[in-house]
Write an enzyme that holds these catalytic residues in place. Sequence first.
Site, mmCIF file in Angstrom:
data_model
loop_
_atom_site.group_PDB
_atom_site.id
_atom_site.type_symbol
_atom_site.label_atom_id
_atom_site.label_comp_id
_atom_site.label_asym_id
_atom_site.label_seq_id
_atom_site.Cartn_x
_atom_site.Cartn_y
_atom_site.Cartn_z
ATOM 1 C CB VAL A 136 4.817 4.249 37.164
ATOM 2 C CG1 VAL A 136 5.944 4.765 36.272
ATOM 3 C CG2 VAL A 136 4.733 2.735 37.103
ATOM 4 C CG ASP A 138 5.833 10.370 33.279
ATOM 5 O OD1 ASP A 138 7.013 10.730 33.135
ATOM 6 O OD2 ASP A 138 4.985 10.416 32.366
ATOM 7 C CG PHE A 164 0.305 4.557 35.785
ATOM 8 C CD1 PHE A 164 1.449 4.190 35.118
ATOM 9 C CD2 PHE A 164 -0.698 3.610 35.964
ATOM 10 C CE1 PHE A 164 1.602 2.888 34.626
ATOM 11 C CE2 PHE A 164 -0.563 2.321 35.483
ATOM 12 C CZ PHE A 164 0.597 1.968 34.807
ATOM 13 C CE LYS A 165 3.030 12.966 42.351
ATOM 14 N NZ LYS A 165 4.006 13.276 43.425
ATOM 15 C CB ILE A 166 0.630 11.343 34.690
ATOM 16 C CG1 ILE A 166 0.390 9.842 34.510
ATOM 17 C CG2 ILE A 166 1.135 11.984 33.407
ATOM 18 C CD1 ILE A 166 1.625 9.040 34.153
#
Length: 303
Positions: A136, A138, A164-166
Amino acid sequence: MTQYTGIWPVAPTPFNDDGTLDLDGMKRVLDCLIDQGADGICILANFSEQFLVSDAERDVLTRLSLEHVAGRVPVIVTISHYATQIAVERARLAKSLGAEAVMMMPPYHGATLKGTPEQTFEQFAAVGDVGIPIMVQDAPMSGVDLSVPLLVRMAKEIEMVKLFKIECPRAANKIRALIEQGGEAIEAPFDGEEAITLLADLDAGATGSMTSGMIVDQIKPVLTHFHAGRHEEATAAYGRVAMAINHENRQCGWQSCKAAMVEGGVIKSEMCRHPVAPLHPAIRTRLIELLKPLDPLVLSWGK
């Protein structure tokens, strides 16, 4: 089982001076990233100028990249699209060609067409049914707020949502909250934004970083030291590259990697398709001046 740790750079998409795809250059980009020590590679992301390539070119680049990498490192294919059907089709292609995972932002198209939280969940669930791990993304570019409760719900209820790539503002706070609320369902939180917040994000629990492809070999020691418990060495290693990362993040964007790769003979042209303007000569000069003392592989790889 793939370990989602370390540095997974975004591969730039090289063009010839006339704006056509430089397919031989694309192969050289991938080889250079592998030689820099990339733990994985992401293609067709924002820093690959995915918004400046046609659907037919996406297909060519996906096939070429996966065939050329040939399993040397795992590859993530970015598949973001407003239409769920198209995102699913892109995921199927990536899976059929041997991609490790796909990366996608929530559904959006411009400033006013944005998926609701439920529509976002439904799109990720539909892609999850393809049976390939999902990262994901973000990112501020989408303009969609991905709340921590929504991300946790996706992680717990959609089996393939694993990464998750924040890269939102104050990413470390979000990574920390995501891990606290999601527990074991949060398999691999990464940071992005050229690693400009890497130390804080590692402190928060990030397992990896998705940077540009500019100085992979210089940033990787930060993660290696940190995860080995050598925090002072990690801090020193980060301090060594921080000025170059700052210049890239604040002044250059994805064009920094192309400039460095031209300088080092990896690719032939820094061409970015209109309406993207070339780097200002002074900005480019400062970039190279910041890179040279680091002696990164990118500046000598093709010479």
